[in-house]
Design an enzyme around this catalytic site. Sequence first.
Site, PDB file in Angstrom:
ATOM      1  N   ASP A 192     -52.935  10.957  65.378  1.00  0.00           N
ATOM      2  CA  ASP A 192     -52.398  11.564  66.607  1.00  0.00           C
ATOM      3  C   ASP A 192     -50.886  11.549  66.314  1.00  0.00           C
ATOM      4  OD1 ASP A 192     -52.671  11.174  69.558  1.00  0.00           O
ATOM      5  OD2 ASP A 192     -51.665   9.372  69.711  1.00  0.00           O
TER       6      ASP A 192
ATOM      7  N   ILE B 240     -50.389  -3.698  69.253  1.00  0.00           N
ATOM      8  CA  ILE B 240     -51.709  -2.643  68.833  1.00  0.00           C
ATOM      9  C   ILE B 240     -52.482  -2.839  67.694  1.00  0.00           C
ATOM     10  CG2 ILE B 240     -52.095  -0.230  68.332  1.00  0.00           C
ATOM     11  CD1 ILE B 240     -49.267   0.411  69.567  1.00  0.00           C
TER      12      ILE B 240
ATOM     13  N   HIS C 157     -50.471  13.403  70.050  1.00  0.00           N
ATOM     14  CA  HIS C 157     -49.518  11.968  70.314  1.00  0.00           C
ATOM     15  C   HIS C 157     -49.906  11.874  71.803  1.00  0.00           C
ATOM     16  CE1 HIS C 157     -45.606   9.840  69.121  1.00  0.00           C
ATOM     17  NE2 HIS C 157     -46.452   9.036  69.646  1.00  0.00           N
TER      18      HIS C 157
ATOM     19  N   GLU D 225     -43.775  16.442  63.984  1.00  0.00           N
ATOM     20  CA  GLU D 225     -44.308  16.753  65.233  1.00  0.00           C
ATOM     21  C   GLU D 225     -43.463  17.312  66.057  1.00  0.00           C
ATOM     22  OE1 GLU D 225     -44.881  12.924  67.916  1.00  0.00           O
ATOM     23  OE2 GLU D 225     -45.975  12.838  65.856  1.00  0.00           O
TER      24      GLU D 225
ATOM     25  N   THR E 116     -52.067   6.218  64.188  1.00  0.00           N
ATOM     26  CA  THR E 116     -51.587   6.440  65.806  1.00  0.00           C
ATOM     27  C   THR E 116     -50.527   5.840  65.574  1.00  0.00           C
ATOM     28  OG1 THR E 116     -53.259   4.453  65.947  1.00  0.00           O
ATOM     29  CG2 THR E 116     -54.235   6.461  66.437  1.00  0.00           C
ATOM     30  N   SER E 117     -49.691   5.766  64.684  1.00  0.00           N
ATOM     31  CA  SER E 117     -48.468   5.084  64.931  1.00  0.00           C
ATOM     32  C   SER E 117     -47.218   5.935  64.851  1.00  0.00           C
ATOM     33  CB  SER E 117     -48.470   3.855  63.543  1.00  0.00           C
ATOM     34  OG  SER E 117     -47.196   3.219  63.624  1.00  0.00           O
ATOM     35  N   ARG E 118     -46.866   6.313  63.524  1.00  0.00           N
ATOM     36  CA  ARG E 118     -45.617   7.348  63.339  1.00  0.00           C
ATOM     37  C   ARG E 118     -46.068   8.301  62.209  1.00  0.00           C
ATOM     38  NH1 ARG E 118     -44.624   6.081  67.654  1.00  0.00           N
ATOM     39  NH2 ARG E 118     -42.885   5.392  68.569  1.00  0.00           N
TER      40      ARG E 118
ATOM     41  N   ASP F 195     -49.423  -7.439  56.735  1.00  0.00           N
ATOM     42  CA  ASP F 195     -48.281  -7.504  57.915  1.00  0.00           C
ATOM     43  C   ASP F 195     -47.301  -8.750  57.330  1.00  0.00           C
ATOM     44  OD1 ASP F 195     -47.760  -6.945  61.270  1.00  0.00           O
ATOM     45  OD2 ASP F 195     -46.680  -8.446  60.342  1.00  0.00           O
TER      46      ASP F 195
END
Length: 332
Positions: free
Chosen positions: A256, A153, A293, A261, A230-232, A172
């Site tokens: 997101d 992603i 999500h 959540e 938009t990950s966790r 990373d």
Amino acid sequence: MKITVFSSKAYDEQYLSAEARDHALTFVGARLDATTAAVAAGNDAVIAFVNDALDEDTLTRLADLGVRLVLLRCAGFNHVDLAAAERLGLAVAHVPAYSPNAVAEHTLALIMALNRKIHRAFNRVREGNFALDGLIGFDMKGRTVGLVGTGAIGAAAAGIFKGFGCTVLAVDPYPSEQLVADGVRYVAFEALLREADIISLHCPLTPSTKHIIDAPAIALTKTDVMLINTSRGALVDTRAVIDALKGGQIGSLGLDVYEEESDLFFEDLSDQVLHDDVFARLLTFPNVIITGHQGFFTHEALSAIARTTMDNADQFARHGTPVHPVTQHMNR
């Protein structure tokens, strides 16, 4: 195999049924936890989603019922007690990559909506207000985007931002030679925080990444930084982010996902009072956009999720091991 699908919606039934092959699927709207696991009695496997509770109690109950395989129709597995699954002899599988483009493009959608104030302009025009005051954005070209995580992603997002003419920084533990060749510059996390105009999170949730965006991290960022997740949800310390929004250190926020959540997302709560005061506070900011999500929610992604989930079931039924197993050491 007989398989129970938990937390299922109409779209889950549509896409999974299309890939059912010779497996017998039973769809259940309830979330999977220790109290609902009994529904899977007599089944060989269960299919679970991101907000199902796959803790030791639930897994023990599933194992006692004869379930041998837990199929995750998602990439993340931080909600699974993998050590307990291993002790109980339960195989766990996931969908490591369904449509990286879907989530990367949703990331871009959040950025562009926040930047150009689309949400505010939409509401103004519906009320007959065509004034442009307060809607100034910025050109993406020349901006610096910092990506935390460059898996499938993150790599897709990097390509999108390079296409806009952005400078792309990345963090990373396993740098991509291809991304470096494409002009992405890997830097230390602190350097990314200091240099990025936009920070976008694309890393998994592990003990080392929980609240990777906390008050000390935010203090290092540029004033008015844009933060996208938009990950966790638990990658972000929500209370620290709220303080930074109030103080202006974070200029805009796109989410997101949300760390609490599981009590909100994927359900219609429009006729209820929200009891999560932290989430309710986020909704009061005009420079915050939250989606429920839905980053994965494209035809291509849902098709790939269903196909890979059933590939895992097929491989397990034939050979005792899924195509994409999740093991205890992967959650470190």
